[in-house]
Design a protein around this motif. Structure first.
Motif, PDB file in Angstrom:
ATOM      1  N   ASP A 110      18.319 -47.582  -5.666  1.00  0.00           N
ATOM      2  CA  ASP A 110      17.198 -47.376  -6.581  1.00  0.00           C
ATOM      3  C   ASP A 110      16.732 -45.927  -6.588  1.00  0.00           C
ATOM      4  O   ASP A 110      15.562 -45.633  -6.462  1.00  0.00           O
ATOM      5  N   ARG A 128      18.105 -41.896  -8.316  1.00  0.00           N
ATOM      6  CA  ARG A 128      19.092 -41.200  -9.142  1.00  0.00           C
ATOM      7  C   ARG A 128      20.266 -40.646  -8.321  1.00  0.00           C
ATOM      8  O   ARG A 128      21.428 -40.794  -8.689  1.00  0.00           O
ATOM      9  N   LEU A 186      22.366 -43.457  -6.663  1.00  0.00           N
ATOM     10  CA  LEU A 186      23.113 -44.107  -7.747  1.00  0.00           C
ATOM     11  C   LEU A 186      24.310 -43.233  -8.150  1.00  0.00           C
ATOM     12  O   LEU A 186      25.421 -43.724  -8.349  1.00  0.00           O
ATOM     13  N   SER A 211      28.290 -44.058  -7.935  1.00  0.00           N
ATOM     14  CA  SER A 211      29.082 -44.057  -9.173  1.00  0.00           C
ATOM     15  C   SER A 211      30.330 -43.205  -9.014  1.00  0.00           C
ATOM     16  O   SER A 211      31.419 -43.589  -9.415  1.00  0.00           O
ATOM     17  N   ILE A 212      30.151 -42.030  -8.411  1.00  0.00           N
ATOM     18  CA  ILE A 212      31.285 -41.116  -8.238  1.00  0.00           C
ATOM     19  C   ILE A 212      32.306 -41.723  -7.282  1.00  0.00           C
ATOM     20  O   ILE A 212      33.511 -41.694  -7.538  1.00  0.00           O
ATOM     21  N   LEU A 221      28.398 -32.093  -9.083  1.00  0.00           N
ATOM     22  CA  LEU A 221      28.249 -33.123 -10.109  1.00  0.00           C
ATOM     23  C   LEU A 221      26.806 -33.594 -10.245  1.00  0.00           C
ATOM     24  O   LEU A 221      26.328 -33.853 -11.346  1.00  0.00           O
ATOM     25  N   LEU A 222      26.131 -33.717  -9.111  1.00  0.00           N
ATOM     26  CA  LEU A 222      24.782 -34.283  -9.150  1.00  0.00           C
ATOM     27  C   LEU A 222      23.706 -33.220  -9.320  1.00  0.00           C
ATOM     28  O   LEU A 222      22.555 -33.529  -9.616  1.00  0.00           O
ATOM     29  N   MET A 279      30.603 -41.655 -13.661  1.00  0.00           N
ATOM     30  CA  MET A 279      31.967 -42.142 -13.440  1.00  0.00           C
ATOM     31  C   MET A 279      32.944 -41.358 -14.303  1.00  0.00           C
ATOM     32  O   MET A 279      34.012 -40.966 -13.842  1.00  0.00           O
ATOM     33  N   SER A 314      33.024 -37.493 -13.218  1.00  0.00           N
ATOM     34  CA  SER A 314      33.607 -37.185 -11.913  1.00  0.00           C
ATOM     35  C   SER A 314      35.102 -37.456 -11.874  1.00  0.00           C
ATOM     36  O   SER A 314      35.803 -36.993 -11.002  1.00  0.00           O
TER      37      SER A 314
END
Lengths: 96, 202
Positions: free
Chosen positions: A12, A14, A17, A21-22, A37-38, B17, B20
């Motif tokens: 919960d 950002r 998450l 996801s990555i 990336l983040l 997704m 990356s």
């Protein structure tokens, strides 16, 4: 109300998450890749990664490449299953 | 929590997704230009051979060297254009040009391409040049298919077509020149145009 229970508190946020996801679509990611990336600071990323590691959702491997520390992250089977459940719960909530 | 947040969560997950694992800023325009260079290069090669007094190429002749130079120029120009235009597009998309996804894309593209390129050079040295056109198309197609896992999927179809053309070329080496024109020239222009209209003209 049962649906809300499937929403995983560990995801919960950002950044957490994003990390998950990555790691779902990549075999592994190193610290620099996640950071780029983040778009987060070192400390921020480290503390959120730590939280996921504590839940045993991700695995952290520390090694040295050319004497520089390198940290590799990958999702554990437990983490993958939990994240899938989380996505399903999100989709159901939206679908309502 | 409102459901608006959940929708944002889902779209964040999808975006992360994709970003990356795939490099999506390949420029369609650079495909079109690569095709145009290939057609001009093929025209020059055709003119060189026609004016050499022979209907075919002989290895180690001056004409052959000029044709090779012509080929290399086409390849170098195509690569430079692709780098320049992709760089520009990535900047516009807010994507880093040289990140882990583009590195993986380039690396996986180069494995079949370099292996094939070296193989062609080796057999050219052994005077077996009848199949080099077919091999160029096949290895280029394999490189595209291999790279497609790390970019937008459409590249895969271009790869299949190049492999198919390469195999046809292997059966009819006499049409090698025209299949090469279709594979490297016309197909690039068609593919680049499709990409341009699908992803860039917004």
């Amino acid at each position: 109300m049962g649906l809300i229970n499937n929403i995983n508190k560990a995801f919960d946020h950002r950044i957490r998450l994003g990390i998950m996801s990555i790691l779902m679509v990549n075999e592994y990611a190193d610290f620099k890749m996640l950071k780029e990336l983040l778009d987060v600071t070192d400390g921020n990323l480290a503390s959120h990664a730590k939280a996921l590691e504590k839940e045993e959702y991700i695995k952290v491997e520390k090694s040295f490449i050319d004497r520089k520390p390198n940290t590799k992250y990958s999702a554990t089977p437990l983490g993958r299953a939990a994240f899938k459940k989380h996505i399903e719960a999100l989709e159901k909530l939206i679908g309502k | 929590m409102e459901s608006k947040d959940y929708i944002k969560d889902i779209s964040d997950i999808k975006e992360m997704m994709t970003r990356s694992s795939r490099f999506i800023s390949l420029s369609g325009l650079s495909g079109i230009l690569a095709g145009v260079y290939a057609l001009i290069g093929a025209g020059v090669a055709y003119w060189l051979v026609i004016n050499s007094g022979r209907e075919y190429l002989i290895l180690n002749g001056r004409v052959f060297q000029l044709v090779m130079l012509d080929l290399i120029l086409v390849a170098v120009l195509s690569i430079l254009t692709a780098i320049f235009l992709t760089n520009r597009k990535a900047k516009k998309n807010g994507e880093k040009v040289w990140d882990s996804s583009s590195r993986r894309l380039v690396f996986n593209f180069l494995i079949p391409l370099v292996a094939g390129g070296l193989y062609i050079l080796i057999i050219l040295n052994q005077q077996k040049y009848g199949q080099s056109g077919a091999l160029m198309l096949i290895f280029y197609g394999l490189a595209l298919v291999n790279a497609s896992k790390y970019s937008i999927g459409d590249i895969r179809y271009l790869g299949y077509i190049e492999i198919g053309l390469g195999l046809i070329c292997a059966i009819y080496p006499g049409y090698g020149f025209w299949l090469w024109v279709v594979g490297f020239g016309i197909m690039h222009i068609i593919y680049g145009t499709m990409m341009y209209f699908k992803y860039e003209r917004k």
